[in-house]
Each structure stands twice: as structure tokens, then as C-alpha cells.
Design a protein around this motif. Structure first.
Motif, PDB file in Angstrom:
ATOM      1  N   GLY A 131      22.213  26.351  42.151  1.00  0.00           N
ATOM      2  CA  GLY A 131      22.882  27.643  41.533  1.00  0.00           C
ATOM      3  C   GLY A 131      23.289  28.409  42.334  1.00  0.00           C
ATOM      4  O   GLY A 131      24.036  29.266  41.799  1.00  0.00           O
ATOM      5  N   GLN A 132      23.623  28.080  43.503  1.00  0.00           N
ATOM      6  CA  GLN A 132      23.732  29.116  44.353  1.00  0.00           C
ATOM      7  C   GLN A 132      26.163  29.272  44.113  1.00  0.00           C
ATOM      8  O   GLN A 132      26.176  30.241  44.160  1.00  0.00           O
ATOM      9  CB  GLN A 132      23.914  28.985  46.229  1.00  0.00           C
ATOM     10  N   GLU A 133      25.866  28.429  43.930  1.00  0.00           N
ATOM     11  CA  GLU A 133      27.833  28.615  43.198  1.00  0.00           C
ATOM     12  C   GLU A 133      28.319  29.610  42.135  1.00  0.00           C
ATOM     13  O   GLU A 133      28.815  30.490  42.684  1.00  0.00           O
ATOM     14  CB  GLU A 133      28.751  27.269  43.411  1.00  0.00           C
ATOM     15  N   PRO A 134      27.444  28.976  41.396  1.00  0.00           N
ATOM     16  CA  PRO A 134      28.085  29.494  40.034  1.00  0.00           C
ATOM     17  C   PRO A 134      26.974  30.524  39.963  1.00  0.00           C
ATOM     18  O   PRO A 134      28.203  31.564  39.436  1.00  0.00           O
ATOM     19  CB  PRO A 134      26.640  28.307  38.799  1.00  0.00           C
ATOM     20  N   TYR A 135      26.242  31.016  40.548  1.00  0.00           N
ATOM     21  CA  TYR A 135      25.607  32.371  40.672  1.00  0.00           C
ATOM     22  C   TYR A 135      26.363  33.673  41.261  1.00  0.00           C
ATOM     23  O   TYR A 135      26.507  35.047  41.278  1.00  0.00           O
ATOM     24  CB  TYR A 135      24.662  33.134  40.642  1.00  0.00           C
ATOM     25  N   SER A 136      26.845  32.829  42.474  1.00  0.00           N
ATOM     26  CA  SER A 136      28.524  34.239  43.084  1.00  0.00           C
ATOM     27  C   SER A 136      29.773  34.004  42.679  1.00  0.00           C
ATOM     28  O   SER A 136      29.548  35.247  42.704  1.00  0.00           O
ATOM     29  CB  SER A 136      28.689  32.752  44.937  1.00  0.00           C
ATOM     30  N   VAL A 137      29.997  33.056  41.592  1.00  0.00           N
ATOM     31  CA  VAL A 137      30.637  33.531  41.064  1.00  0.00           C
ATOM     32  C   VAL A 137      30.299  34.938  40.298  1.00  0.00           C
ATOM     33  O   VAL A 137      31.262  36.219  39.762  1.00  0.00           O
ATOM     34  CB  VAL A 137      31.824  32.577  40.051  1.00  0.00           C
ATOM     35  N   ALA A 138      28.984  34.469  39.532  1.00  0.00           N
ATOM     36  CA  ALA A 138      28.905  35.183  38.184  1.00  0.00           C
ATOM     37  C   ALA A 138      28.509  37.093  38.895  1.00  0.00           C
ATOM     38  O   ALA A 138      29.244  37.822  38.476  1.00  0.00           O
ATOM     39  CB  ALA A 138      27.364  35.208  37.280  1.00  0.00           C
ATOM     40  N   MET A 139      28.281  36.713  40.174  1.00  0.00           N
ATOM     41  CA  MET A 139      28.407  38.162  40.848  1.00  0.00           C
ATOM     42  C   MET A 139      29.337  38.795  41.377  1.00  0.00           C
ATOM     43  O   MET A 139      29.704  39.878  41.453  1.00  0.00           O
ATOM     44  CB  MET A 139      26.393  37.685  41.991  1.00  0.00           C
ATOM     45  N   LEU A 140      30.412  37.788  41.727  1.00  0.00           N
ATOM     46  CA  LEU A 140      31.480  38.295  41.802  1.00  0.00           C
ATOM     47  C   LEU A 140      32.318  38.981  40.864  1.00  0.00           C
ATOM     48  O   LEU A 140      33.053  40.035  41.156  1.00  0.00           O
ATOM     49  CB  LEU A 140      31.835  37.320  42.563  1.00  0.00           C
ATOM     50  N   LEU A 141      32.259  38.129  39.707  1.00  0.00           N
ATOM     51  CA  LEU A 141      32.966  39.423  38.583  1.00  0.00           C
ATOM     52  C   LEU A 141      31.893  40.233  38.130  1.00  0.00           C
ATOM     53  O   LEU A 141      32.944  41.281  37.894  1.00  0.00           O
ATOM     54  CB  LEU A 141      32.778  38.208  37.827  1.00  0.00           C
ATOM     55  N   ALA A 142      31.186  40.111  38.304  1.00  0.00           N
ATOM     56  CA  ALA A 142      29.861  41.148  38.063  1.00  0.00           C
ATOM     57  C   ALA A 142      30.531  42.625  39.026  1.00  0.00           C
ATOM     58  O   ALA A 142      30.190  43.980  38.393  1.00  0.00           O
ATOM     59  CB  ALA A 142      28.981  41.209  37.891  1.00  0.00           C
ATOM     60  N   GLU A 143      30.698  42.596  39.999  1.00  0.00           N
ATOM     61  CA  GLU A 143      31.123  43.345  41.477  1.00  0.00           C
ATOM     62  C   GLU A 143      32.297  43.308  41.156  1.00  0.00           C
ATOM     63  O   GLU A 143      32.680  45.553  41.241  1.00  0.00           O
ATOM     64  CB  GLU A 143      30.546  42.906  42.439  1.00  0.00           C
ATOM     65  N   HIS A 144      33.474  43.165  41.424  1.00  0.00           N
ATOM     66  CA  HIS A 144      34.717  43.445  41.118  1.00  0.00           C
ATOM     67  C   HIS A 144      35.902  43.289  40.429  1.00  0.00           C
ATOM     68  O   HIS A 144      36.996  43.938  39.725  1.00  0.00           O
ATOM     69  CB  HIS A 144      34.993  42.566  41.803  1.00  0.00           C
ATOM     70  N   ILE A 145      35.141  42.225  38.914  1.00  0.00           N
ATOM     71  CA  ILE A 145      35.804  42.555  37.847  1.00  0.00           C
ATOM     72  C   ILE A 145      35.363  43.071  36.184  1.00  0.00           C
ATOM     73  O   ILE A 145      35.533  42.003  35.545  1.00  0.00           O
ATOM     74  CB  ILE A 145      36.811  41.115  38.199  1.00  0.00           C
ATOM     75  N   PRO A 146      34.839  44.302  36.994  1.00  0.00           N
ATOM     76  CA  PRO A 146      33.676  44.647  35.230  1.00  0.00           C
ATOM     77  C   PRO A 146      34.617  44.781  34.110  1.00  0.00           C
ATOM     78  O   PRO A 146      34.091  44.360  32.949  1.00  0.00           O
ATOM     79  CB  PRO A 146      33.473  45.993  35.913  1.00  0.00           C
ATOM     80  N   GLU A 147      36.047  44.477  33.920  1.00  0.00           N
ATOM     81  CA  GLU A 147      37.527  44.287  32.325  1.00  0.00           C
ATOM     82  C   GLU A 147      35.631  43.519  32.138  1.00  0.00           C
ATOM     83  O   GLU A 147      36.057  43.077  31.015  1.00  0.00           O
ATOM     84  CB  GLU A 147      37.901  43.978  32.622  1.00  0.00           C
TER      85      GLU A 147
END
Length: 279
Positions: free
Chosen positions: A115-131
């Protein structure tokens, strides 16, 4: 006592038929190292008895256990870095511009392991693309290993796992400490849906995808399997969708419809629509 030649040859055929994985001649040591720990979980006295169970019982619960241990589950948070930079800097922004009316994105992680990859993307979106918090973003993560999927759903990681690639700011912001482990906050963990899927068998009905993450899994398949899987991905991707492969992987010589989206190290490919319509 190590695995015999005849048992090793059977295991090679078994794992290829079940998972499409090519176990090369000379890898007896690998099979021995991966399978031997199963003996401690069973009443089998040696590897020959375990392999005999596989030979004689196609519905044995040990079939999936053997597939699990022979499947490489190496992964880490933000592995290789470049693909995640590509997502942040141009892939997601371009898709947002193209999907602004529908406000929906489908992302598939085709070999998600623990699960590290999908969770990484989920965190990335939350951090950098709040839209995207107001969008319908589907994170579908699949893997052949039921054991890996069970771990992934828990969103619980040891200290050494969070030390591999996860920025300290992300650890503080998106995880809670629980004893010696770190647990993802519920809103990140629940954003990802984990399902069992064997890439080398018939796929279930899947929606059209904007992004397919299929990193560091194609290297284990034979030529025919690679072509078959890439062909399915070509039909699954939306016209401006992106396929991500691992750093040691390529579509070259396997499927002419794909080409690199940009000349960088991200492993990002797009499917040529002219070829896609006739392929």
C-alpha cells in the motif's frame, strides 16, 4: 535439505501458470528461501511434502500462500521520487484542466503490494493539490497477494518502513503513532480501495482510467504476458491518460501504441490515439 530439481521445475510452472511470474533456472536458492518458512506454519516435514500438496490439490489453501511468498512485494513510500514529481507538476494539473467539468479522476495501482504507493499518491494530492478535495477521486489498488492486501488495508507500518522515502513532515501530518508502529489517518486510509486482482488472468470490469500505476511488476513477466497486459491497459486508458512503469521497464518492442510522455525519468507513457483506434 534444499528443494529438488523436480520440485523446483514444478514450482516454476506453478508460479508461471498462477501469476505469470518467470522463475529463471538457477533460482533454486530463491525458491528454497521463500518456501522454507512455510514449513514452520504447517505439518509438512520438508519442501517435497509441501510441493506434493500443490501437485495433488488444486484447491489447497497452500496454493495462495505459495503465490504470496513467491511474489516480490518490495515497495516503499515515494519510491524513485521522479514519478511523483511528474504527477505533481504536470500529469495531475493537465488532467484537472481537462476534467474540470466532470470533476472526477480514476487512478489504478495495478501492483500495490502493502500500500505504500497508493497512499503516497493520496498524501501527495492532499498536500499539494487541495482542489481535488471537492472532486470524486477514485484510488483503486490491486495485487495478487492477499496477505499484502490485508496489510495494506490496515495502513499500519513499522518505523523502518516509514523511514524509507517518507518525508518527516508527511509522517507528522498524516500518521498517528501506535506503540512501535505508525498508522495512517483514517481519511487517507479510507481514500484507497484494495482489491485482489491477478494481472495474468481475466480482469474484472474496470472503469476507464486516467492514470495507471503499473510500476516494477512487468519485469517479472514473459514477453507474451507483457504484450497482453499492455494491450489491455491501452484500451482501459482514457485518450489523455497516463501509464507509469518502473525505472527498469519500457513499452518498447512490446506495444507500439505507447510512447514516453516527456523525456524525463518518471516512466510516464501515453497511448497514441491513432494506434489505439486501430490496435
Amino acid at each position: 535439505m534444499g528443494i529438488s530439481d523436480s520440485d523446483f521445475n514444478f514450482v516454476r510452472t506453478f508460479i508461471h501458470n498462477r501469476a505469470g511470474i518467470v522463475l529463471e533456472p538457477g533460482k533454486e536458492y530463491l525458491a528454497d528461501a521463500r518456501l522454507s518458512p512455510l514449513l514452520r506454519q504447517s505439518s509438512f516435514k520438508n519442501l517435497s511434502e509441501l510441493v506434493a500438496e500443490l501437485r495433488t490439490n488444486s484447491f489447497s489453501p497452500w496454493n495462495s500462500k505459495v503465490v504470496d511468498v513467491l511474489t516480490t512485494n518490495e515497495t516503499s513510500f515515494f519510491r524513485d521520487h521522479a514519478p511523483f514529481e511528474a504527477l505533481r507538476t504536470y500529469v495531475i494539473p493537465e488532467l484537472i484542466a481537462a476534467r474540470r467539468c466532470e470533476k472526477r479522476l480514476n487512478i489504478w495501482y495495478a501492483a500495490s503490494s502493502t500500500g505504500q504507493e497508493p497512499y503516497s499518491v493520496a498524501m501527495l494530492l492532499a498536500e499539494h493539490i487541495p482542489e481535488l478535495a471537492t472532486w470524486d477521486v477514485s484510488h483503486l489498488a490491486t495485487d495478487i497477494s492477499t496477505e499484502a492486501l490485508d496489510r495494506a488495508r490496515q495502513g499500519r507500518y513499522a518505523q523502518f518502513e516509514t523511514n524509507r522515502g517518507l518525508p518527516a513532515t508527511y509522517l507528522e501530518k498524516y500518521f498517528d503513532r501506535d506503540g512501535l508502529e505508525w498508522v495512517l489517518k483514517d481519511y487517507i486510509r479510507k481514500a484507497v480501495r484494495f482489491e485482489e486482482l491477478n494481472l495474468n488472468k481475466a480482469w474484472p470490469a474496470l472503469p476507464s482510467m486516467d492514470i495507471v500505476m503499473m510500476r516494477n511488476v512487468m519485469i517479472y513477466f514473459d514477453l507474451e504476458s507483457k504484450r497482453d497486459i499492455l494491450g489491455k491497459v491501452a484500451h482501459l486508458l482514457r485518450p489523455d491518460g497516463c501509464l507509469f512503469l518502473g525505472a527498469a521497464e519500457t513499452t518498447m518492442h512490446f506495444d507500439e501504441r505507447f510512447s514516453q510522455a516527456r523525456r524525463d525519468r518518471s516512466g510516464c507513457y501515453r497511448c497514441d490515439m491513432q494506434y489505439k483506434q486501430t490496435g
